[in-house]
Design a protein around this motif. Structure first.
Motif, mmCIF file in Angstrom:
data_model
loop_
_atom_site.group_PDB
_atom_site.id
_atom_site.type_symbol
_atom_site.label_atom_id
_atom_site.label_comp_id
_atom_site.label_asym_id
_atom_site.label_seq_id
_atom_site.Cartn_x
_atom_site.Cartn_y
_atom_site.Cartn_z
ATOM 1 N N SER A 13 0.920 -1.364 0.184
ATOM 2 C CA SER A 13 0.154 -0.099 -0.123
ATOM 3 C C SER A 13 0.968 1.375 0.135
ATOM 4 O O SER A 13 1.940 1.212 0.273
ATOM 5 N N TYR A 19 -3.970 0.432 -2.471
ATOM 6 C CA TYR A 19 -3.143 -0.457 -3.117
ATOM 7 C C TYR A 19 -2.305 -0.081 -4.115
ATOM 8 O O TYR A 19 -2.540 0.868 -4.842
ATOM 9 N N TRP A 62 -7.576 -5.821 2.884
ATOM 10 C CA TRP A 62 -8.085 -4.973 1.835
ATOM 11 C C TRP A 62 -9.527 -4.900 1.566
ATOM 12 O O TRP A 62 -10.189 -5.826 1.903
#
Length: 124
Positions: A13, A19, A62
């Motif tokens: 990240s 990301y 995520w």
């Protein structure tokens, strides 16, 4: 990436948690089976994100969230342009928005701001 070489994939990240890219986690020489995961990276592969969304790190996983990094945003109270990631004081409280997830109520898109409260009167 081949686990026999002492590397496994990791997913990096950026400083805000978006990301960024795939990288590697290298196996520790003195602790076989343990990997040195780069700071800010996760071993979980992010899911594909639909148009207008992105992967954002929430804790140790995520999440697919709305992506407003390219939107022009203004403060709802002053009409002043907002710079993503900057902390501002709204109603006596420090707040910050990096462009991930729904736009908070203290911000509006620049287009909406121009319709609601033009800075200069229209003279024809």
């Amino acid at each position: 990436m081949d686990e026999s070489l002492g590397q496994i994939p990791a997913y990096q990240s950026d400083v805000f948690g978006f990301y960024s890219h795939e990288t590697v986690a290298n196996e520790f020489a003195q602790a076989r089976g343990s990997y040195n995961v780069p700071y800010g990276a996760l071993l979980e592969k992010p899911a594909p994100a639909p148009e207008g969304c992105c992967n954002f790190k929430v804790g140790m996983s995520w999440a697919v969230v709305e992506d407003h990094r390219n939107d022009k945003l203004c403060r709802a109270d002053t009409g002043e342009e907002y710079v993503l990631g900057r902390t501002v004081v709204v109603d006596g409280v420090g707040v910050c928005y990096v462009g991930a997830g729904p736009i908070p109520v203290w911000l509006v898109t620049q287009e909406l701001n121009q319709v609601q409260a033009p800075e200069t009167p229209l003279i024809g």
